[in-house]
Design an enzyme around this catalytic site. Structure first.
Site, short mmCIF file in Angstrom:
data_model
loop_
_atom_site.label_atom_id
_atom_site.label_comp_id
_atom_site.label_asym_id
_atom_site.label_seq_id
_atom_site.Cartn_x
_atom_site.Cartn_y
_atom_site.Cartn_z
N TYR A 16 -25.22 19.69 73.36
CA TYR A 16 -24.62 19.85 72.04
C TYR A 16 -24.72 21.30 71.58
O TYR A 16 -23.73 21.89 71.13
CB TYR A 16 -25.31 18.90 71.05
CG TYR A 16 -24.82 18.99 69.64
CD1 TYR A 16 -23.51 18.64 69.30
CD2 TYR A 16 -25.67 19.41 68.62
CE1 TYR A 16 -23.07 18.72 68.00
CE2 TYR A 16 -25.24 19.48 67.30
CZ TYR A 16 -23.93 19.14 67.00
OH TYR A 16 -23.50 19.22 65.70
N GLU A 38 -22.40 13.28 60.08
CA GLU A 38 -23.47 13.87 59.27
C GLU A 38 -23.96 12.86 58.23
O GLU A 38 -25.16 12.77 57.97
CB GLU A 38 -22.99 15.15 58.58
CG GLU A 38 -22.70 16.31 59.52
CD GLU A 38 -23.90 16.87 60.25
OE1 GLU A 38 -25.06 16.57 59.88
OE2 GLU A 38 -23.69 17.63 61.21
N TRP A 46 -30.79 13.29 64.44
CA TRP A 46 -29.47 13.68 64.93
C TRP A 46 -29.29 13.20 66.37
O TRP A 46 -28.19 12.87 66.78
CB TRP A 46 -29.27 15.19 64.80
CG TRP A 46 -27.91 15.62 65.24
CD1 TRP A 46 -27.62 16.44 66.29
CD2 TRP A 46 -26.65 15.25 64.66
NE1 TRP A 46 -26.25 16.60 66.40
CE2 TRP A 46 -25.63 15.88 65.41
CE3 TRP A 46 -26.28 14.45 63.59
CZ2 TRP A 46 -24.27 15.72 65.13
CZ3 TRP A 46 -24.93 14.30 63.31
CH2 TRP A 46 -23.95 14.93 64.07
#
Length: 191
Positions: A16, A38, A46
């Site tokens: 990522y 988000e 995350w």
């Protein structure tokens, strides 16, 4: 080559960080996906969201704003039964509401979000993670604009995380030789 310290704790984070985080993202559906992810991340890791990303894409029709805006109560129930995603009713309903709000934006979501991108020369490169803020004046303003437009789960911290992820700000640390220098608006032809 050096990376931001948060990016080295898991292979998913490395990928990522190296290929996506902080690179400019344009397009209404692409930004809609990021806002939704988000929001789903709020209160979670995350890494959890990254690992469920493909399931989120399937569940929310690739984050197509018109398709998600047309979701019904039956879709909410379907999504609550989907073990591949985070099954939180408030967040699922927020995604649908956010799609409806995005569909009503006169200039589109891309124009609204990028209107709040700060001048890239206005902030020095962060040296440590302590130098990276959780919010900024621009993220506060973006969150307010999104809320005024009918969006949910878009507070200033979520808006700032969106700005980091989508390249509105460059929070790669100064010694992140892997991504700090190449990330700029000019990489994507942005003004």
């Amino acid at each position: 080559m050096a990376r931001c310290p948060w990016a080295i704790s898991a292979p998913d984070y490395v990928t990522y960080h190296d290929s996506e985080w902080g690179r400019p993202v344009r397009g209404d559906d692409r930004l809609f996906e990021r806002i939704c992810l988000e929001a789903f991340q709020s209160g979670l890791s995350w890494l959890t969201i990254l690992r469920k990303r493909e399931a989120f894409r399937r569940a929310f029709a690739g984050f197509s704003i018109p398709v998600v805006a047309a979701y019904t109560d039956a879709d909410v129930e379907r999504l609550l039964a989907d073990r591949g995603i985070v099954r939180n009713r408030a967040k699922i309903e927020a995604v649908i509401q956010n799609a409806r709000a995005a569909a009503e934006l006169p200039d589109g979501l891309d124009a609204l979000v990028w209107r709040y991108a700060p001048d890239p020369d206005s902030r020095p490169a962060p040296v440590t993670l302590d130098d990276v803020p959780a919010t900024s004046p621009e993220s506060v303003a973006l969150a307010k604009a999104l809320k005024r437009s009918g969006f949910r789960f878009v507070g200033p911290t979520t808006a700032y995380a969106l700005m980091q992820a989508c390249g509105l700000v460059n929070d790669h640390l100064a010694d992140c030789g892997f991504r700090r220098s190449p990330v700029s608006r000019s990489d994507s032809g942005l003004p």
